[in-house]
Design a protein around this motif. Structure first.
Motif, mmCIF file in Angstrom:
data_model
loop_
_atom_site.group_PDB
_atom_site.id
_atom_site.type_symbol
_atom_site.label_atom_id
_atom_site.label_comp_id
_atom_site.label_asym_id
_atom_site.label_seq_id
_atom_site.Cartn_x
_atom_site.Cartn_y
_atom_site.Cartn_z
ATOM 1 N N ALA A 110 -6.147 -10.745 0.245
ATOM 2 C CA ALA A 110 -6.072 -12.187 0.501
ATOM 3 C C ALA A 110 -5.202 -12.923 -0.513
ATOM 4 C CB ALA A 110 -7.471 -12.785 0.513
ATOM 5 N N SER A 111 -5.146 -12.424 -1.750
ATOM 6 C CA SER A 111 -4.382 -13.125 -2.773
ATOM 7 C C SER A 111 -2.960 -12.589 -2.920
ATOM 8 C CB SER A 111 -5.094 -13.018 -4.132
ATOM 9 O OG SER A 111 -5.245 -11.656 -4.496
ATOM 10 N N ASN A 112 -2.711 -11.404 -2.376
ATOM 11 C CA ASN A 112 -1.367 -10.819 -2.463
ATOM 12 C C ASN A 112 -1.196 -9.879 -1.281
ATOM 13 O OD1 ASN A 112 0.996 -9.490 -2.988
ATOM 14 N ND2 ASN A 112 0.544 -9.066 -5.134
ATOM 15 N N ALA A 113 -0.461 -10.306 -0.279
ATOM 16 C CA ALA A 113 -0.352 -9.552 0.977
ATOM 17 C C ALA A 113 0.285 -8.189 0.797
ATOM 18 C CB ALA A 113 0.444 -10.363 1.996
ATOM 19 N N SER A 114 0.980 -7.947 -0.325
ATOM 20 C CA SER A 114 1.631 -6.666 -0.531
ATOM 21 C C SER A 114 0.732 -5.657 -1.231
ATOM 22 C CB SER A 114 2.910 -6.845 -1.354
ATOM 23 O OG SER A 114 2.597 -7.296 -2.665
ATOM 24 N N THR A 115 -0.461 -6.053 -1.630
ATOM 25 C CA THR A 115 -1.357 -5.184 -2.384
ATOM 26 C C THR A 115 -2.628 -4.928 -1.585
ATOM 27 O OG1 THR A 115 -0.535 -6.084 -4.472
ATOM 28 C CG2 THR A 115 -2.620 -4.895 -4.550
ATOM 29 N N THR A 116 -2.868 -3.670 -1.242
ATOM 30 C CA THR A 116 -4.094 -3.325 -0.524
ATOM 31 C C THR A 116 -4.941 -2.328 -1.299
ATOM 32 O OG1 THR A 116 -2.946 -1.575 0.691
ATOM 33 C CG2 THR A 116 -3.075 -3.745 1.734
ATOM 34 N N ALA A 117 -4.544 -1.984 -2.535
ATOM 35 C CA ALA A 117 -5.315 -1.061 -3.363
ATOM 36 C C ALA A 117 -5.751 -1.761 -4.646
ATOM 37 C CB ALA A 117 -4.486 0.177 -3.704
ATOM 38 N N LEU A 118 -6.963 -1.459 -5.093
ATOM 39 C CA LEU A 118 -7.507 -2.021 -6.320
ATOM 40 C C LEU A 118 -7.393 -0.981 -7.422
ATOM 41 C CD1 LEU A 118 -9.103 -4.386 -7.634
ATOM 42 C CD2 LEU A 118 -11.188 -3.208 -6.959
ATOM 43 N N ASN A 119 -6.605 -1.268 -8.477
ATOM 44 C CA ASN A 119 -6.427 -0.370 -9.597
ATOM 45 C C ASN A 119 -7.599 -0.538 -10.559
ATOM 46 O OD1 ASN A 119 -5.685 1.093 -11.836
ATOM 47 N ND2 ASN A 119 -3.567 0.380 -11.860
ATOM 48 N N LEU A 120 -8.496 0.452 -10.578
ATOM 49 C CA LEU A 120 -9.717 0.326 -11.374
ATOM 50 C C LEU A 120 -9.446 0.467 -12.864
ATOM 51 C CD1 LEU A 120 -12.111 2.452 -9.129
ATOM 52 C CD2 LEU A 120 -11.698 -0.004 -9.060
ATOM 53 N N LEU A 121 -8.407 1.194 -13.234
ATOM 54 C CA LEU A 121 -8.133 1.398 -14.655
ATOM 55 C C LEU A 121 -7.737 0.106 -15.353
ATOM 56 C CD1 LEU A 121 -6.253 4.809 -14.878
ATOM 57 C CD2 LEU A 121 -8.680 4.316 -15.115
ATOM 58 N N ASN A 161 -6.124 12.876 -13.354
ATOM 59 C CA ASN A 161 -5.549 12.896 -14.688
ATOM 60 C C ASN A 161 -4.587 14.066 -14.787
ATOM 61 O OD1 ASN A 161 -7.685 14.975 -15.125
ATOM 62 N ND2 ASN A 161 -6.906 14.891 -17.218
ATOM 63 N N PRO A 162 -3.563 13.971 -15.626
ATOM 64 C CA PRO A 162 -2.525 15.009 -15.676
ATOM 65 C C PRO A 162 -2.983 16.267 -16.401
ATOM 66 C CG PRO A 162 -2.067 13.300 -17.274
ATOM 67 C CD PRO A 162 -3.253 12.826 -16.469
ATOM 68 N N VAL A 163 -2.154 17.316 -16.313
ATOM 69 C CA VAL A 163 -2.439 18.589 -16.975
ATOM 70 C C VAL A 163 -2.398 18.417 -18.489
ATOM 71 C CG1 VAL A 163 -1.598 20.958 -17.305
ATOM 72 C CG2 VAL A 163 -1.487 19.897 -15.045
ATOM 73 N N SER A 166 -4.948 7.556 -13.119
ATOM 74 C CA SER A 166 -5.110 6.686 -11.958
ATOM 75 C C SER A 166 -6.575 6.659 -11.543
ATOM 76 C CB SER A 166 -4.247 7.150 -10.778
ATOM 77 O OG SER A 166 -4.741 8.357 -10.244
ATOM 78 N N ALA A 167 -6.995 5.534 -11.014
ATOM 79 C CA ALA A 167 -8.314 5.379 -10.401
ATOM 80 C C ALA A 167 -8.204 4.169 -9.488
ATOM 81 C CB ALA A 167 -9.407 5.164 -11.454
ATOM 82 N N SER A 168 -8.478 4.362 -8.207
ATOM 83 C CA SER A 168 -8.210 3.281 -7.267
ATOM 84 C C SER A 168 -9.213 3.243 -6.128
ATOM 85 C CB SER A 168 -6.798 3.420 -6.681
ATOM 86 O OG SER A 168 -6.682 4.626 -5.947
ATOM 87 N N PHE A 169 -9.311 2.078 -5.521
ATOM 88 C CA PHE A 169 -10.061 1.871 -4.282
ATOM 89 C C PHE A 169 -9.102 1.240 -3.286
ATOM 90 C CE2 PHE A 169 -12.072 -1.317 -1.583
ATOM 91 C CZ PHE A 169 -12.882 -0.505 -0.809
ATOM 92 N N GLU A 170 -9.192 1.687 -2.019
ATOM 93 C CA GLU A 170 -8.228 1.203 -1.031
ATOM 94 C C GLU A 170 -8.867 1.140 0.348
ATOM 95 O OE1 GLU A 170 -3.660 2.314 0.437
ATOM 96 O OE2 GLU A 170 -4.752 3.610 -0.973
ATOM 97 N N ILE A 171 -8.506 0.110 1.100
ATOM 98 C CA ILE A 171 -8.813 0.053 2.528
ATOM 99 C C ILE A 171 -7.558 0.538 3.244
ATOM 100 C CG2 ILE A 171 -9.529 -1.366 4.472
ATOM 101 C CD1 ILE A 171 -10.726 -3.331 2.480
#
Length: 268
Positions: free
Chosen positions: A171-182, A217-219, A158-163
């Motif tokens: 603005a383009s999807n009201a249900s998504t507030t996190a940006l998946n960087l991967l 990242n996982p074990v 996982s790698a993400s940015f979030e407000i």
């Protein structure tokens, strides 16, 4: 006519429409968090994967880093592998380091013990920034992400940015507030760089925004780059928040420019 033009310009070009709202000082002050090593005489290679957290002196940033293992042999050798989170040089770094101390013995056994440990890495950084955000207006966050040389970013799960401020919607999807960087970072050997944009609106007027950067990242996926040297796993830089002019505002701006040109022509 002149007064009319000034009124039109005031409506068409609001003060925040094109202004940079956050500059390079976003990542100040310089501050690092990583789990400290044990002072015990003998330490075995037992991973500690829960996060270690701290706040900077201004209480602006909260950094957390998970993933630590240490091998220590009666003061003769001390090897530590530690994840760290750091703001430095106008950037935010998710990294890992191997710190070694040698007194009259070979460190190879200690490093081999580190390499065999099942370390789970995780990084997180949060901050709150004073900003005037108007209800239902469109804004954009921009920043760059770089991974260190030869870092297998594909090992991250996982790698993400979030407000995280309440009432923020994408603005383009009201249900998504996190940006998946991967989903966006190119996975290659060498240095990978991506520029990311994230548009959002708020359901209310705000005086500050809360931001969160995270990765993990996982074990059991190795040392994420080997046992030699420090590694910047992900580096965030060039952070900006800007207001995005609506199409109607751009149309008014064009009208204002046309009227100004007409006024100058008549006065010529």
């Amino acid at each position: 006519m002149k007064n009319t033009l000034l009124v039109i310009l005031a409506i068409a070009i609001p003060g925040t429409a094109f202004a940079q709202m956050i500059d390079s000082t976003f990542f100040d002050p310089e501050f690092r968090v990583r789990r400290p090593g044990s002072n015990a005489a003998v330490v075995l290679a037992i991973p500690i994967n829960n996060q270690y957290s701290g706040h900077d002196i201004d209480n602006k940033w909260t950094h957390s880093a998970g993933g630590f293992v240490q091998v220590k042999l009666l003061g003769l050798a001390d090897a530590q592998l530690a994840a760290y989170t750091e703001t430095t040089n106008d950037s935010l770094v998710f990294g890992r380091e191997i710190a070694t101390t040698l007194v009259g013995t070979d460190l190879s056994n200690a490093l081999n013990s580190l390499a065999g440990a099942g370390v789970a890495y995780s990084w997180e950084s949060t901050t709150q920034v004073p900003l005037i955000i108007n209800q239902d207006e469109l804004y954009r966050v921009d920043f760059d992400v770089t991974s260190g040389a030869n870092i297998p970013v594909s090992l991250l799960n996982s790698a993400s940015f979030e407000i995280t401020t309440a009432g923020i919607t994408n603005a383009s999807n009201a249900s998504t507030t996190a940006l998946n960087l991967l989903d966006l970072v190119a996975i290659q050997n060498g240095t990978d760089t991506g520029h990311f944009s994230f548009t959002f609106k708020s359901t209310s007027n705000l005086s500050a925004l809360d931001f969160k950067f995270a990765a993990s990242n996982p074990v059991g996926l190795g040392l994420l780059g080997g046992t030699l040297g420090d590694k910047n796993v992900l580096t965030f830089s060039g952070f900006q928040v800007t207001a995005v002019p609506e199409p109607s505002g751009l149309a008014l701006c064009g009208l204002a420019v046309s009227l100004l040109a007409l006024g100058r022509k008549r006065n010529a």
